[in-house]
Design an enzyme around this catalytic site. Structure first.
Site, PDB file in Angstrom:
ATOM      1  N   CYS A  29      -7.150  11.153   9.775  1.00 53.82           N
ATOM      2  CA  CYS A  29      -6.281  10.264   8.985  1.00 53.82           C
ATOM      3  C   CYS A  29      -4.874  10.841   9.016  1.00 53.82           C
ATOM      4  CB  CYS A  29      -6.815  10.080   7.573  1.00 53.82           C
ATOM      5  SG  CYS A  29      -6.917  11.597   6.627  1.00 53.82           S
ATOM      6  N   GLU A  72     -22.475  17.951   6.382  1.00 50.25           N
ATOM      7  CA  GLU A  72     -21.253  18.437   5.733  1.00 50.25           C
ATOM      8  C   GLU A  72     -21.383  19.943   5.565  1.00 50.25           C
ATOM      9  OE1 GLU A  72     -18.167  17.438   4.719  1.00 50.25           O
ATOM     10  OE2 GLU A  72     -17.943  19.446   3.903  1.00 50.25           O
TER      11      GLU A  72
HETATM   12  N1  SAM Z   1     -16.138  11.328   6.957  1.00 54.74           N
HETATM   13  C1  SAM Z   1     -15.825  11.462   5.561  1.00 54.74           C
HETATM   14  C2  SAM Z   1     -15.833  10.099   4.914  1.00 54.74           C
HETATM   15  O1  SAM Z   1     -15.621   9.096   5.597  1.00 54.74           O
HETATM   16  O2  SAM Z   1     -16.094  10.014   3.688  1.00 54.74           O
HETATM   17  C3  SAM Z   1     -14.524  12.191   5.329  1.00 54.74           C
HETATM   18  C4  SAM Z   1     -14.487  13.511   6.016  1.00 54.74           C
HETATM   19  S1  SAM Z   1     -13.071  14.482   5.736  1.00 54.74           S
HETATM   20  C5  SAM Z   1     -11.865  13.691   6.692  1.00 54.74           C
HETATM   21  C6  SAM Z   1     -13.444  15.924   6.656  1.00 54.74           C
HETATM   22  C7  SAM Z   1     -14.638  16.706   6.212  1.00 54.74           C
HETATM   23  O3  SAM Z   1     -14.745  17.860   7.042  1.00 54.74           O
HETATM   24  C8  SAM Z   1     -14.563  17.207   4.781  1.00 54.74           C
HETATM   25  O4  SAM Z   1     -15.694  16.793   4.066  1.00 54.74           O
HETATM   26  C9  SAM Z   1     -14.537  18.714   4.916  1.00 54.74           C
HETATM   27  O5  SAM Z   1     -15.247  19.381   3.901  1.00 54.74           O
HETATM   28  C10 SAM Z   1     -15.186  18.946   6.261  1.00 54.74           C
HETATM   29  N2  SAM Z   1     -14.771  20.216   6.883  1.00 54.74           N
HETATM   30  C11 SAM Z   1     -13.868  21.117   6.456  1.00 54.74           C
HETATM   31  N3  SAM Z   1     -13.796  22.150   7.305  1.00 54.74           N
HETATM   32  C12 SAM Z   1     -14.685  21.926   8.285  1.00 54.74           C
HETATM   33  C13 SAM Z   1     -15.089  22.643   9.437  1.00 54.74           C
HETATM   34  N4  SAM Z   1     -14.551  23.801   9.754  1.00 54.74           N
HETATM   35  N5  SAM Z   1     -16.049  22.102  10.197  1.00 54.74           N
HETATM   36  C14 SAM Z   1     -16.597  20.910   9.892  1.00 54.74           C
HETATM   37  N6  SAM Z   1     -16.243  20.179   8.821  1.00 54.74           N
HETATM   38  C15 SAM Z   1     -15.300  20.676   8.027  1.00 54.74           C
END
Ligand code: SAM
Length: 457
Positions: free
Chosen positions: A242, A145
């Site tokens: 999502c 993360e």
């Molecule tokens: N996979 C997680 C779960 O099932 O609990 C949910 C993930 S959520 C859809 C997307 C994640 O990507 C967040 O935790 C966010 O902080 C992270 N994120 C935000 N910007 C990002 C970036 N530029 N590169 C990678 N991850 C990022």
């Protein structure tokens, strides 16, 4: 009939005014989605959880199993999870049903028997705990993360889930260029415009704009490109969001397959709906009683894996004399690693990748932390309490009532019979954490940042 159509139009108009107008127009013009999606978004989302197959089942208001997820269940009502000690013990994880499609997908992929899987955008840990259950403590899971505060929550949730074979990193996707040809499968659950959140989270509706959809789509492309090198030849990339729009889903998948040598994998997934280009699947709220989820699977062509020299990592040392850990653990096929004054257990088979990843990335969880090496022996860590695979079965234990368990999780101390020394606190025989008993009182070792903040009395 006219009356019915009129009522439906009125209903849709009334409910959709809460949704962003541009979103409503786009969905109405899209025959793949249309009014049925808008109507579903106006209803309450179902509540779902996934059980931890290695821990005591909690007493939850289960309605029915989720047919596409081995350990998933719909609940008939939403419990107050905070006041259930077994939630803190990692007995289950609240996770919307659509996201649990990942379970069906992983089971269909021809992965090696002990795969190395990267969950790239992993906080708070829904997909990671699902992948950990899928692996059943075999193989290796690297959960990453990028946002530091969220990485801590990811670490907490994976620690409570209890597998030994999990590493948590706190890196930008671009950093994974340092670990090329490493993973048999990468899950990119990308940050997205969150149209699937509209059903439960009204704030997500206010944050939505077409401009944000475009920004998210561009960021997703960057993330996919950044991580592609670290996938082994022949490995699989599961891309998910999502959200319901083509820009972030079908169009990104098609773009990525055009720009790289990725092949789109076509699976048969009986419950999900094939997407508009038949390159992925949707769990739509109007069809599957979910909040909304999209995923697609890509494969890297077979080829040679770049050989790398075994990692030298001067920060880590293998522990040869394990006697000081012996009262606490049942050692089987584990490498014990010392990092500063702390000792960690990783599966012996994955000792080398663990050293390599630790050298190249910002590792914040290295397998299971056993504890701190102190003058009088090991001070056990909560990760050891919560890991059913390596914790010794002969540990001194105190079984708590629900009231006592909540008080312990709140960080309190209270009158309690018990022998001197470290004791495992359990609720319904499931370990919650440690205390150090001093005879007439005890020190509560439950981590401060995990403690229940609400009043539990
Ligand atoms: N996979 C997680 C779960 O099932 O609990 C949910 C993930 S959520 C859809 C997307 C994640 O990507 C967040 O935790 C966010 O902080 C992270 N994120 C935000 N910007 C990002 C970036 N530029 N590169 C990678 N991850 C990022």
């Amino acid at each position: 009939i006219c009356e019915c159509i009129g009522a439906l139009a009125f209903y849709t108009a009334t409910m959709s005014h809460l949704l962003p107008p541009d979103f409503v127009v786009r969905v109405q013009q899209d025959s793949f989605l249309g009014n049925p999606l808008l109507e579903a978004l106006a209803t309450e989302p179902p509540t779902a959880i996934r059980r931890n197959p290695w821990k005591q089942p909690a007493d939850l208001p289960v309605d029915r199993p989720i047919p596409w997820s081995e350990n998933g269940f719909f609940l008939s009502e939403r419990p107050l999870y905070t006041l259930d000690p077994l939630f803190h013990a990692g007995s289950y994880y609240p996770q919307e049903a659509g996201s649990q499609l990942l379970d069906a997908v992983l089971k269909k992929l021809p992965l090696p028997a002990e795969p190395v899987i990267l969950d790239l955008c992993a906080a708070p840990g829904g997909k990671s705990t699902l992948i950990a259950s899928f692996l059943n403590n075999k193989g290796l899971l690297v959960s990453n993360e990028v946002i530091q505060s969220r990485a801590k929550i990811l670490k907490e949730n994976l620690t409570k889930w209890g597998a030994t074979n999990t590493i948590v990193t706190n890196n930008d996707p671009a950093d994974f260029a340092r670990v090329s040809d490493t993973f048999d499968c990468i899950v990119v659950d990308a940050p997205c415009s969150g149209e699937g959140m509209f059903r439960k989270d009204h704030a997500a509706r206010n944050e939505w704009s077409q401009n944000n959809v475009d920004l998210c789509a561009a960021r997703q492309r960057r993330i996919l490109m950044d991580v592609w090198e670290s996938l082994n030849p022949g490995g699989f990339l599961v891309y998910s969001t999502c959200t319901f729009n083509t820009r972030e889903n079908e169009e990104n998948v098609a773009w990525f397959a055009r720009e790289t040598d990725a092949e789109i994998v076509r699976l048969s997934l009986p419950f999900a709906k094939p997407d508009r280009h038949e390159t992925g699947w949707y769990a739509l709220p109007n069809e599957l009683d979910t909040e909304g989820f999209y995923l697609s699977v890509l494969r890297k062509p077979e080829g040679n894996v770049a050989k790398r020299k075994p990692a030298k990592n001067p920060k880590l040392q293998l522990i040869k004399d394990r006697s000081f850990t012996e009262p606490f653990i049942t050692v089987n096929d584990l490498s014990l690693i010392q990092w500063q004054d702390y000792v960690f257990a990783v599966p012996e088979k994955f000792e080398e990748p663990a050293f390599h990843l630790h050298q190249q990335l910002r590792v914040i969880k290295l397998g299971t932390e056993l504890g701190e090496i102190a003058r009088k022996g090991l001070i056990p860590h909560e990760a050891l309490a919560l890991n059913p695979f390596i914790r010794s079965s002969n540990l001194p234990t105190i079984e708590l009532s629900r009231e006592q368990a909540l008080s312990f999780l709140h960080g309190d101390t209270f009158p309690l019979e018990g022998a001197h020394g470290f004791q495992l606190m359990t609720y319904q025989n499931e370990p919650l954490g440690w205390i150090k008993h001093l005879g007439n009182r005890f020190n509560n070792l439950y981590p401060k940042e995990w403690r229940i903040r609400m009043d539990v009395k």
